[in-house]
Scaffold this active site. Structure first.
Site, PDB file in Angstrom:
ATOM      1  CD  GLN A 149      21.116  23.782  26.497  1.00 15.21           C
ATOM      2  OE1 GLN A 149      20.741  23.995  27.538  1.00 15.21           O
ATOM      3  NE2 GLN A 149      20.074  22.639  25.405  1.00 15.21           N
ATOM      4  CG  ASP A 167      29.076  15.749  24.819  1.00 19.58           C
ATOM      5  OD1 ASP A 167      28.316  15.317  25.431  1.00 19.58           O
ATOM      6  OD2 ASP A 167      28.943  15.955  24.468  1.00 19.58           O
ATOM      7  CG  HIS A 179      25.804  25.626  28.974  1.00 16.74           C
ATOM      8  ND1 HIS A 179      25.109  24.765  29.560  1.00 16.74           N
ATOM      9  CD2 HIS A 179      25.318  26.904  29.294  1.00 16.74           C
ATOM     10  CE1 HIS A 179      23.834  24.920  29.265  1.00 16.74           C
ATOM     11  NE2 HIS A 179      24.228  26.753  29.182  1.00 16.74           N
ATOM     12  CB  CYS A 214      45.044  28.855  36.668  1.00 13.31           C
ATOM     13  SG  CYS A 214      45.610  30.025  38.371  1.00 13.31           S
ATOM     14  CB  CYS A 233      47.957  32.693  36.177  1.00 15.03           C
ATOM     15  SG  CYS A 233      48.128  31.263  35.688  1.00 15.03           S
ATOM     16  CB  CYS A 260      49.532  31.399  40.046  1.00 23.30           C
ATOM     17  SG  CYS A 260      48.204  30.661  39.530  1.00 23.30           S
ATOM     18  N   GLY A 281      17.431  16.448  22.195  1.00 21.68           N
ATOM     19  CA  GLY A 281      18.042  16.042  23.390  1.00 21.68           C
ATOM     20  C   GLY A 281      18.368  17.125  24.632  1.00 21.68           C
ATOM     21  CB  SER A 336      14.740  19.396  29.847  1.00 19.30           C
ATOM     22  OG  SER A 336      15.692  20.482  30.493  1.00 19.30           O
ATOM     23  CD  GLU A 343      10.769  11.065  29.594  1.00 21.40           C
ATOM     24  OE1 GLU A 343      11.440   9.413  29.149  1.00 21.40           O
ATOM     25  OE2 GLU A 343       9.698  10.552  30.417  1.00 21.40           O
TER      26      GLU A 343
HETATM   27  N1  APR Z   1      17.231  11.196  22.793  1.00 22.67           N
HETATM   28  C1  APR Z   1      15.817  12.112  22.921  1.00 22.67           C
HETATM   29  N2  APR Z   1      16.115  12.672  24.166  1.00 22.67           N
HETATM   30  C2  APR Z   1      16.757  12.050  25.455  1.00 22.67           C
HETATM   31  C3  APR Z   1      18.029  10.971  24.956  1.00 22.67           C
HETATM   32  C4  APR Z   1      17.807  10.252  24.195  1.00 22.67           C
HETATM   33  N3  APR Z   1      18.455   9.346  23.426  1.00 22.67           N
HETATM   34  N4  APR Z   1      17.897  10.412  26.630  1.00 22.67           N
HETATM   35  C5  APR Z   1      16.671  11.704  27.327  1.00 22.67           C
HETATM   36  N5  APR Z   1      16.914  12.599  26.274  1.00 22.67           N
HETATM   37  C6  APR Z   1      16.047  14.213  26.947  1.00 22.67           C
HETATM   38  C7  APR Z   1      15.100  13.895  27.898  1.00 22.67           C
HETATM   39  O1  APR Z   1      14.502  13.649  28.088  1.00 22.67           O
HETATM   40  C8  APR Z   1      15.639  15.815  28.571  1.00 22.67           C
HETATM   41  O2  APR Z   1      14.289  16.518  27.945  1.00 22.67           O
HETATM   42  O3  APR Z   1      16.890  14.777  27.203  1.00 22.67           O
HETATM   43  C9  APR Z   1      16.454  15.659  28.040  1.00 22.67           C
HETATM   44  C10 APR Z   1      17.422  16.950  28.609  1.00 22.67           C
HETATM   45  O4  APR Z   1      17.386  17.486  29.188  1.00 22.67           O
HETATM   46  P1  APR Z   1      18.155  18.292  30.573  1.00 22.67           P
HETATM   47  O5  APR Z   1      18.929  16.375  31.495  1.00 22.67           O
HETATM   48  O6  APR Z   1      18.138  18.903  31.063  1.00 22.67           O
HETATM   49  O7  APR Z   1      19.377  18.567  30.171  1.00 22.67           O
HETATM   50  P2  APR Z   1      20.130  19.743  29.377  1.00 22.67           P
HETATM   51  O8  APR Z   1      18.566  20.213  28.105  1.00 22.67           O
HETATM   52  O9  APR Z   1      20.873  19.858  28.692  1.00 22.67           O
HETATM   53  O10 APR Z   1      20.267  20.579  30.321  1.00 22.67           O
HETATM   54  C11 APR Z   1      20.483  21.734  30.277  1.00 22.67           C
HETATM   55  O11 APR Z   1      21.081  22.681  32.239  1.00 22.67           O
HETATM   56  O12 APR Z   1      21.886  21.332  34.198  1.00 22.67           O
HETATM   57  C12 APR Z   1      22.161  22.631  33.108  1.00 22.67           C
HETATM   58  O13 APR Z   1      24.108  23.017  32.471  1.00 22.67           O
HETATM   59  C13 APR Z   1      23.365  22.144  32.209  1.00 22.67           C
HETATM   60  O14 APR Z   1      24.167  22.292  29.259  1.00 22.67           O
HETATM   61  C14 APR Z   1      23.473  21.597  30.579  1.00 22.67           C
HETATM   62  C15 APR Z   1      21.980  22.860  31.103  1.00 22.67           C
END
Ligand code: APR
Length: 245
Positions: free
Chosen positions: A96, A99, A114, A122, A125, A149, A186, A188, A214
């Protein structure tokens, strides 16, 4: 059973990553206590509706959060996934993140659902620019415009309310229907349609490993939950495979 054992015996393991995997590269996450969305209203600065109405808000937000990803380095979590791919134990990474750090860590099969912030397009165009080139101009222009454009430029990332790139999402769906082991790291798992992908994998009988610092909504649904930084857990899994198998 251990995750190392599962990886060693999986037919097609796939990784599904989110912002948390790049946290140890110095990139912020979106949700949680210090997440980006605790400081900015995503509907106001990162939705296609607000961008279409007034792109200046998005570009001001982009200026403020900075182009840190241009200088960020892959961390041991990205490198461990690239190693698993090289060891032919990981089929692909569905991310997702925008980077590009998985590719910079050496992963060859990365599906970006994503988009990627390293490209700027653009909106009129479709001329493509590198982000480096446009960042240099951002000090002078509120909204960078197209040389060809004059249309507004936008990074090739999916804003809220925008459909996901069809080719990438269809490929991700196919991977989810054929994987027998999914490493979710990593993320949510709260944002749809991306978060529907692990559900499809589970429905198709895949084992789910969740690696997160978490609790997530998947803690009770996954087969393995590893609590802690991905930059420590993923390298330790690679190490265990090297030692044991
Ligand atoms: N190692 C493992 N997990 C981690 C770490 C780490 N060092 N640091 C943070 N986390 C966990 C957090 O606990 C959380 O559950 O990574 C998760 C990040 O969740 P979000 O911030 O919700 O990111 P993501 O799931 O990628 O969001 C999805 O939402 O905002 C939009 O387009 C954006 O792609 C993104 C999408």
């Amino acid at each position: 059973m251990s995750i190392a054992y599962e990886l060693k015996n999986a037919k097609r393991a796939v990784a599904f990553t989110g912002a948390g995997i790049s946290a140890e590269s110095g990139l912020g996450t979106f949700r949680g206590r210090d997440g980006l969305w605790s400081k900015y209203d995503p509907a106001a600065v990162a939705s296609i509706e607000s961008f279409t109405r007034d792109p200046r808000k998005f570009w001001q937000f982009a200026r403020e959060i900075g182009w840190i990803f241009l200088t960020a380095k892959p961390n041991p979590a990205h490198i461990a996934l690239a190693e698993l791919e090289a060891m032919k134990l990981l089929d692909s990474v569905i991310t997702q993140n925008v980077d590009g750090l998985h590719q910079r860590a050496g992963s060859k099969h990365v599906i970006e659902i994503h988009g990627n912030a390293g490209r700027i397009i653009c909106t009129r165009c479709k001329t493509e620019y590198t982000t480096e080139k446009i960042v240099a101009r951002m000090a002078q222009e509120d909204v960078p415009t197209c040389d060809r454009c004059g249309g507004s430029l936008k990074p090739d990332v999916i804003l809220f309310g925008e459909p996901l790139p069809k080719k990438a999402f269809d490929l991700a769906l196919r991977k989810m229907k054929s994987t027998d082991l999914l490493l979710a790291a990593g993320t949510s798992l709260e944002v749809y349609p991306a978060a529907s992908l692990p559900e499809i994998a589970k429905k198709n009988g895949a084992k789910i490993v969740s690696i997160d610092s978490e609790r997530t909504s998947w803690d009770d649904l996954c087969d393995y939950k590893m609590n802690g930084p991905a930059g420590e857990i993923l390298p330790s899994i690679v190490q265990a495979i090297k030692i044991t198998f």
